[in-house]
Design a protein around this motif. Structure first.
Motif, mmCIF file in Angstrom:
data_model
loop_
_atom_site.group_PDB
_atom_site.id
_atom_site.type_symbol
_atom_site.label_atom_id
_atom_site.label_comp_id
_atom_site.label_asym_id
_atom_site.label_seq_id
_atom_site.Cartn_x
_atom_site.Cartn_y
_atom_site.Cartn_z
ATOM 1 N N GLY A 105 2.481 60.153 23.678
ATOM 2 C CA GLY A 105 1.640 59.052 23.225
ATOM 3 C C GLY A 105 0.997 59.297 21.873
ATOM 4 N N LEU A 106 -0.055 58.563 21.604
ATOM 5 C CA LEU A 106 -0.766 58.601 20.327
ATOM 6 C C LEU A 106 -1.814 59.703 20.350
ATOM 7 C CD1 LEU A 106 -1.123 57.052 17.581
ATOM 8 C CD2 LEU A 106 -2.900 55.725 18.730
ATOM 9 N N GLN A 107 -1.784 60.575 19.337
ATOM 10 C CA GLN A 107 -2.719 61.697 19.255
ATOM 11 C C GLN A 107 -3.409 61.709 17.897
ATOM 12 O OE1 GLN A 107 -3.223 63.783 21.854
ATOM 13 N NE2 GLN A 107 -1.616 62.848 23.108
ATOM 14 N N GLU A 108 -4.619 62.261 17.878
ATOM 15 C CA GLU A 108 -5.365 62.429 16.624
ATOM 16 C C GLU A 108 -5.152 63.839 16.083
ATOM 17 O OE1 GLU A 108 -9.480 61.578 17.010
ATOM 18 O OE2 GLU A 108 -9.184 59.466 17.582
ATOM 19 N N VAL A 109 -4.930 63.930 14.784
ATOM 20 C CA VAL A 109 -4.837 65.215 14.097
ATOM 21 C C VAL A 109 -5.792 65.164 12.920
ATOM 22 C CG1 VAL A 109 -3.359 66.790 12.792
ATOM 23 C CG2 VAL A 109 -2.438 65.562 14.783
ATOM 24 N N ARG A 110 -6.708 66.118 12.848
ATOM 25 C CA ARG A 110 -7.642 66.180 11.716
ATOM 26 C C ARG A 110 -7.270 67.372 10.848
ATOM 27 N NH1 ARG A 110 -11.828 62.638 12.247
ATOM 28 N NH2 ARG A 110 -12.047 61.688 14.335
ATOM 29 N N HIS A 111 -7.152 67.103 9.559
ATOM 30 C CA HIS A 111 -6.710 68.139 8.630
ATOM 31 C C HIS A 111 -7.221 67.794 7.248
ATOM 32 C CE1 HIS A 111 -3.977 71.139 6.841
ATOM 33 N NE2 HIS A 111 -3.721 70.230 5.913
ATOM 34 N N ASP A 112 -7.818 68.773 6.583
ATOM 35 C CA ASP A 112 -8.265 68.596 5.203
ATOM 36 C C ASP A 112 -9.197 67.393 5.054
ATOM 37 O OD1 ASP A 112 -8.397 69.220 2.483
ATOM 38 O OD2 ASP A 112 -6.665 67.974 1.982
ATOM 39 N N GLY A 113 -10.030 67.163 6.088
ATOM 40 C CA GLY A 113 -10.966 66.044 6.038
ATOM 41 C C GLY A 113 -10.329 64.685 6.266
ATOM 42 N N TYR A 230 11.771 63.866 5.338
ATOM 43 C CA TYR A 230 10.668 64.385 6.142
ATOM 44 C C TYR A 230 9.379 64.020 5.436
ATOM 45 C CZ TYR A 230 10.508 68.162 2.654
ATOM 46 O OH TYR A 230 10.423 68.884 1.479
ATOM 47 N N GLY A 231 8.295 63.995 6.187
ATOM 48 C CA GLY A 231 6.986 63.734 5.607
ATOM 49 C C GLY A 231 6.247 65.035 5.372
ATOM 50 N N VAL A 232 5.465 65.069 4.312
ATOM 51 C CA VAL A 232 4.641 66.241 4.030
ATOM 52 C C VAL A 232 3.306 65.792 3.462
ATOM 53 C CG1 VAL A 232 5.748 66.545 1.766
ATOM 54 C CG2 VAL A 232 4.477 68.449 2.799
ATOM 55 N N TYR A 233 2.242 66.353 4.021
ATOM 56 C CA TYR A 233 0.911 66.152 3.459
ATOM 57 C C TYR A 233 0.466 67.479 2.865
ATOM 58 C CZ TYR A 233 -4.051 65.421 2.871
ATOM 59 O OH TYR A 233 -5.301 65.340 2.321
ATOM 60 N N ALA A 234 0.232 67.473 1.566
ATOM 61 C CA ALA A 234 -0.200 68.690 0.868
ATOM 62 C C ALA A 234 -0.983 68.293 -0.371
ATOM 63 C CB ALA A 234 1.008 69.540 0.482
ATOM 64 N N GLN A 235 -1.999 69.074 -0.674
ATOM 65 C CA GLN A 235 -2.809 68.860 -1.871
ATOM 66 C C GLN A 235 -3.362 67.433 -1.948
ATOM 67 O OE1 GLN A 235 -0.167 70.098 -5.039
ATOM 68 N NE2 GLN A 235 -0.572 72.262 -4.650
ATOM 69 N N GLY A 236 -3.795 66.914 -0.785
ATOM 70 C CA GLY A 236 -4.432 65.613 -0.756
ATOM 71 C C GLY A 236 -3.507 64.418 -0.861
ATOM 72 N N GLU A 237 -2.212 64.629 -0.693
ATOM 73 C CA GLU A 237 -1.262 63.534 -0.866
ATOM 74 C C GLU A 237 -0.189 63.577 0.232
ATOM 75 O OE1 GLU A 237 2.007 61.958 -4.192
ATOM 76 O OE2 GLU A 237 1.071 63.940 -4.392
ATOM 77 N N PHE A 238 0.158 62.408 0.759
ATOM 78 C CA PHE A 238 1.248 62.291 1.720
ATOM 79 C C PHE A 238 2.453 61.698 1.002
ATOM 80 C CE2 PHE A 238 2.055 62.184 6.394
ATOM 81 C CZ PHE A 238 3.386 61.824 6.317
ATOM 82 N N ARG A 239 3.601 62.346 1.174
ATOM 83 C CA ARG A 239 4.807 61.828 0.544
ATOM 84 C C ARG A 239 5.998 62.054 1.458
ATOM 85 N NH1 ARG A 239 3.283 66.593 -1.895
ATOM 86 N NH2 ARG A 239 5.026 68.049 -1.827
ATOM 87 N N LEU A 240 7.008 61.218 1.282
ATOM 88 C CA LEU A 240 8.287 61.403 1.942
ATOM 89 C C LEU A 240 9.223 62.122 0.994
ATOM 90 C CD1 LEU A 240 8.967 58.037 3.829
ATOM 91 C CD2 LEU A 240 8.135 60.195 4.766
ATOM 92 N N GLU A 241 9.803 63.215 1.471
ATOM 93 C CA GLU A 241 10.742 63.986 0.679
ATOM 94 C C GLU A 241 12.108 63.958 1.350
ATOM 95 O OE1 GLU A 241 10.062 65.242 -2.153
ATOM 96 O OE2 GLU A 241 7.912 65.700 -2.257
ATOM 97 N N LYS A 242 13.134 64.249 0.588
ATOM 98 C CA LYS A 242 14.496 64.298 1.129
ATOM 99 C C LYS A 242 15.126 65.641 0.829
ATOM 100 C CE LYS A 242 15.393 59.349 1.227
ATOM 101 N NZ LYS A 242 14.010 58.976 1.028
#
Length: 243
Positions: A105-113, A230-242
């Protein structure tokens, strides 16, 4: 700060051997990157095209992937696997044998504020009552006991059949299916603040702001079309990479 990585809808075991080999090679590249950069990996369902866990039997066909996953965990990477509508019941093998945390189901993840709302996507939003009833029926402990009481060959064959039925069901109204999760995220954004709603399931890659609070809807798409994103969140930004 180490990043978060997201994968969904690989459907390992679905395609011909050459395509499956390509998926595994791309995964090796990604896992090497995660080990080098550090972070956590979230597998957002339908990683396998089918799965049935038995008390004393592990179905063949996924050994190389399991070895890769175990090595990633042993290197210190935290891995969380969300059950999807194809690998819809993960049992205890992944937690106990591979060190992979499993959830539903739906879960919360807290990371980097930031607040991430994370799910595979099946069963969320309005409609699709047939699947919701099916998932409740199959995940019932008593019914699971009946399924796993079958011979492992028969049980695995049933899982393959359920997987095929799920794929045929999804094609009935793909237009509605492609917007259902976005509409769900938009409705959720009117009720609460979040930074990212991350999902898979409908194979429709998409990144779009929802609501007035600046929350972002992210759908990771699928690997079965030969797009290894794939998705990646790093350095305050979420992006899709290939890959």
């Amino acid at each position: 700060m180490p990043g978060l990585y997201f994968l969904s809808d690989l459907h390992l075991g679905l395609q011909e051997p050459q395509a499956e080999q390509e998926k595994l090679e791309r995964l090796e590249t990604l896992f090497a990157l995660i080990r080098e950069q550090g972070g956590s990996l979230y597998l957002l369902g339908d990683i396998l095209d089918y799965w049935m866990e038995f008390r004393h039997v592990i179905p063949k066909g996924f050994t190389r992937f399991f070895c890769m996953l175990s090595a990633l965990v042993r290197s210190g990477v935290e891995v969380t696997w969300f059950a999807g509508n194809h690998d819809f019941y993960l049992g205890t093998f992944f937690d106990d044998e591979l060190g992979v945390k499993t959830c539903y189901g739906l879960q919360e993840v807290r990371h980097d504020g930031k607040l991430f709302l994370v799910a595979h996507g099946d069963g969320l939003g309005e409609g699709d009552l047939g699947y919701k009833l099916f998932a409740r029926f199959v995940r019932n402990p008593f019914n699971l006991g009946l399924l796993t009481a079958f011979h492992s060959d028969l049980g695995t064959a049933l899982m393959k059949r359920f997987s095929l039925l799920s794929r045929k069901h999804k094609k009935v109204d793909m237009r509605a299916e492609s917007t259902r999760l976005f509409d769900f995220a938009a409705a959720l954004a009117r009720e609460r603040d979040f930074d990212y709603f991350v999902c898979g399931h409908n194979h429709s890659e998409r990144v779009q702001v929802v609501g007035n609070s600046g929350g972002t809807y992210v759908n990771l798409g699928s690997w079965i079309e030969g797009r290894y994103q794939y998705g990646v969140y790093a350095q305050g930004e979420f992006r899709l990479e290939k890959l």
